[in-house]
Design a protein around this motif. Structure first.
Motif, PDB file in Angstrom:
ATOM      1  N   UNK A 190      48.444  39.281   0.993  1.00 32.13           N
ATOM      2  CA  UNK A 190      49.903  39.156   1.055  1.00 32.13           C
ATOM      3  C   UNK A 190      50.461  40.390   1.753  1.00 32.13           C
ATOM      4  N   UNK A 191      51.678  40.264   2.255  1.00 29.00           N
ATOM      5  CA  UNK A 191      52.324  41.395   2.898  1.00 29.00           C
ATOM      6  C   UNK A 191      53.242  42.131   1.952  1.00 29.00           C
ATOM      7  N   UNK A 192      53.621  43.342   2.330  1.00 30.40           N
ATOM      8  CA  UNK A 192      54.541  44.118   1.513  1.00 30.40           C
ATOM      9  C   UNK A 192      54.455  45.597   1.833  1.00 30.40           C
ATOM     10  N   UNK A 193      55.297  46.371   1.156  1.00 28.52           N
ATOM     11  CA  UNK A 193      55.286  47.819   1.339  1.00 28.52           C
ATOM     12  C   UNK A 193      54.188  48.434   0.465  1.00 28.52           C
ATOM     13  N   UNK A 194      53.505  49.424   1.008  1.00 29.20           N
ATOM     14  CA  UNK A 194      52.408  50.086   0.300  1.00 29.20           C
ATOM     15  C   UNK A 194      52.981  51.051  -0.719  1.00 29.20           C
ATOM     16  N   UNK A 195      52.627  50.839  -1.983  1.00 21.50           N
ATOM     17  CA  UNK A 195      53.096  51.719  -3.060  1.00 21.50           C
ATOM     18  C   UNK A 195      52.096  52.824  -3.363  1.00 21.50           C
ATOM     19  N   UNK A 196      50.794  52.516  -3.270  1.00 19.87           N
ATOM     20  CA  UNK A 196      49.752  53.505  -3.570  1.00 19.87           C
ATOM     21  C   UNK A 196      48.562  53.287  -2.651  1.00 19.87           C
ATOM     22  N   UNK A 197      47.916  54.396  -2.269  1.00 16.70           N
ATOM     23  CA  UNK A 197      46.613  54.367  -1.604  1.00 16.70           C
ATOM     24  C   UNK A 197      45.696  55.248  -2.439  1.00 16.70           C
ATOM     25  N   UNK A 198      44.702  54.665  -3.057  1.00 11.87           N
ATOM     26  CA  UNK A 198      43.919  55.380  -4.059  1.00 11.87           C
ATOM     27  C   UNK A 198      42.580  55.895  -3.550  1.00 11.87           C
ATOM     28  N   UNK A 199      42.292  55.783  -2.274  1.00 18.73           N
ATOM     29  CA  UNK A 199      40.994  56.224  -1.762  1.00 18.73           C
ATOM     30  C   UNK A 199      41.192  56.979  -0.458  1.00 18.73           C
ATOM     31  N   UNK A 200      40.137  57.691  -0.068  1.00 23.15           N
ATOM     32  CA  UNK A 200      40.092  58.391   1.214  1.00 23.15           C
ATOM     33  C   UNK A 200      38.805  58.011   1.936  1.00 23.15           C
ATOM     34  N   UNK A 201      38.742  58.356   3.203  1.00 21.69           N
ATOM     35  CA  UNK A 201      37.524  58.106   3.972  1.00 21.69           C
ATOM     36  C   UNK A 201      36.323  58.787   3.319  1.00 21.69           C
ATOM     37  N   UNK A 202      35.179  58.112   3.380  1.00 23.07           N
ATOM     38  CA  UNK A 202      33.886  58.602   2.868  1.00 23.07           C
ATOM     39  C   UNK A 202      33.831  58.650   1.338  1.00 23.07           C
ATOM     40  N   UNK A 203      34.820  58.066   0.685  1.00 20.12           N
ATOM     41  CA  UNK A 203      34.807  58.027  -0.782  1.00 20.12           C
ATOM     42  C   UNK A 203      33.955  56.855  -1.254  1.00 20.12           C
ATOM     43  N   UNK A 204      33.156  57.091  -2.286  1.00 21.51           N
ATOM     44  CA  UNK A 204      32.331  56.038  -2.865  1.00 21.51           C
ATOM     45  C   UNK A 204      33.172  55.207  -3.834  1.00 21.51           C
ATOM     46  N   UNK A 205      33.090  53.892  -3.710  1.00 21.11           N
ATOM     47  CA  UNK A 205      33.837  52.988  -4.587  1.00 21.11           C
ATOM     48  C   UNK A 205      32.886  51.950  -5.162  1.00 21.11           C
ATOM     49  N   UNK A 206      33.296  51.377  -6.285  1.00 24.83           N
ATOM     50  CA  UNK A 206      32.538  50.306  -6.911  1.00 24.83           C
ATOM     51  C   UNK A 206      33.264  48.989  -6.744  1.00 24.83           C
ATOM     52  N   UNK A 207      32.511  47.901  -6.833  1.00 30.34           N
ATOM     53  CA  UNK A 207      33.114  46.581  -6.708  1.00 30.34           C
ATOM     54  C   UNK A 207      34.201  46.410  -7.762  1.00 30.34           C
ATOM     55  N   UNK A 208      35.382  45.970  -7.330  1.00 29.56           N
ATOM     56  CA  UNK A 208      36.500  45.782  -8.240  1.00 29.56           C
ATOM     57  C   UNK A 208      37.447  46.959  -8.319  1.00 29.56           C
ATOM     58  N   UNK A 209      37.082  48.115  -7.763  1.00 28.10           N
ATOM     59  CA  UNK A 209      37.986  49.265  -7.779  1.00 28.10           C
ATOM     60  C   UNK A 209      39.234  48.960  -6.939  1.00 28.10           C
TER      61      UNK A 209
END
Length: 279
Positions: free
Chosen positions: A83-102
């Motif tokens: 969906x479209x909309x204004x971005x309220x939060x960005x919780x990651x940065x480049x090269x950051x390790x994430x898990x499925x569902x984060x």
């Protein structure tokens, strides 16, 4: 008392006080630390270290094939909002390790929450209109009455048919019985359709409510699998569209490295041999 000094002879030295270093020692530099042996030791250790590294490298090259013509590749999963909309939060940065569902990105969900509240109200209204015992009872009673009328009309028609063949009843009476049976069948269909329409309104309202809830859930963009964030291209306050690339996730377990070796380097190399980027 006068002191006589003969030419060519050293002049007498006064007696030195206790604890005073001899002048000869000071003149010969014997009081300073000797640094040359330490420098030779350091240089020798450096030479030994270089020699050890060279021998180790030589032995390693006899059992390994190395190349500088290689790169890292893998399955890159693009992260696209539904969906479209204004971005309220960005919780990651480049090269950051994430898990499925984060959660990776959060969109402003005010409009989506309002839509869900409206559709929930519509659903409850439709449900109330159908689930009312009075209305449900009336609809079901109407269906039963129409079915009873249809059953009687068909029975009358079946009874008059043979009589009409023997001219005991008129053709007009037979036609009237046929029309009554047809009308009774139509009443059954209408009563059933009325109840089905009410159920359909409830189903439609429920579907709209569920769709609004699904759209609301899409305001949280999550990682589809575990991996490393790459090519982040989104910032807080930005207006994004559905399907716009925000970043990528590269699964760590699905990385590989295409490498190019000379023909003389692959002798003895077989499929399944381990490889790394060291050496």
């Amino acid at each position: 008392m006068a002191t006589t000094i003969k030419p060519g002879t050293a002049s007498p030295r006064p007696e030195r006080e206790e604890g005073e270093a001899p002048e000869v020692a000071r003149e010969n530099g014997m009081g300073r630390p000797r640094r040359r042996p330490i420098a030779f030791i350091v240089l020798g250790l450096a030479v030994l270290g270089l020699g050890y590294g060279g021998v180790k490298r030589l032995l390693w090259s006899r059992t390994h094939a190395a190349t500088d013509n290689a790169q890292v590749d893998g399955h890159i999963v693009p992260i696209l909002p539904k969906v479209g909309g204004f971005v309220a939060e960005v919780r990651v940065e480049d090269n950051q390790h994430v898990k499925a569902g984060d959660t990776l990105v959060v969109l402003d969900d005010a409009d989506f929450r309002a839509k869900l509240a409206q559709t929930e109200a519509d659903y409850q209204a439709a449900l109330a209109g159908v689930s009312s015992n009075t209305r449900v009872g009336q609809a079901e009673a109407a269906i039963r009455q129409a079915e009873a009328n249809a059953q009687k009309a068909h029975a009358d028609l079946d009874r008059l048919g043979p009589l009409a063949e023997r001219d005991i009843v008129s053709k007009q009476q037979l036609d009237a019985a046929q029309a009554a049976a047809t009308a009774a069948d139509a009443q059954v269909s209408a009563a059933q359709a009325a109840l089905a329409a009410a159920d359909a309104r409830v189903a439609a309202a429920r579907a709209s409510r569920d769709q609004a809830a699904l759209q609301l859930s899409y305001t949280r963009v999550t990682a589809p699998m575990s991996g490393v964030v790459s090519k982040k291209n989104v910032e807080v306050g930005e207006l994004v569209q559905a399907g716009q690339p925000l970043m990528s996730v590269v699964p760590r377990r699905e990385l590989w490295g295409p490498a190019h070796y000379k023909g003389t380097q692959v002798e003895g190399v077989t499929p399944g041999d381990p490889a790394d980027n060291t050496g």
